[in-house]
Design a protein around this motif. Structure first.
Motif: not given
Length: 120
Positions: A17-18, A40, A47, A50
């Protein structure tokens, strides 16, 4: 780059995700977290966590402008990692490739006569 900074960069890049967030920020300089949230399936809070990891690692820079915080990709930590490891291996493999080229281009050798010794 000290070991702690190096660990932060690798930790930041260890999560898919990052990495996606970093890719989006690099592709859209000056975007905000709100603009990226639609990409996302995680909560805004998730979020933001992250993003904070990326900020702590120095991979992203944020510039406060009123209520907004435009985000920018910072390639410097990745370049430092590349220089630390890439340069030493680049020299080794470049010399190996030059030796291979010389061995292959020797007129007295055919490709079937080349040995492992010729290549290394």
């Amino acid at each position: 780059m000290n070991e702690q900074q190096l660990d932060q960069v690798f930790l930041a890049l260890a999560n898919s995700s990052r990495r996606l967030l970093l890719d989006l920020i690099a592709a859209r300089p000056g975007c905000t977290l709100s603009q990226l949230q639609a990409e996302f399936s995680i909560s805004r809070i998730g979020l933001m966590k992250h993003l904070q990891v990326l900020l702590d690692a120095g991979l992203v820079m944020a510039q406060k402008q009123g209520r907004e915080r435009p985000l920018y990709f910072n390639p410097v930590p990745l370049q430092q990692i590349h220089q630390r490891w890439g340069d030493q291996y680049r020299d080794f493999w470049a010399s190996q490739l030059l030796r291979l080229k010389a061995a292959v281009e020797q007129p007295e050798h055919t490709t079937t006569e080349l040995t492992t010794k010729d290549l290394l």
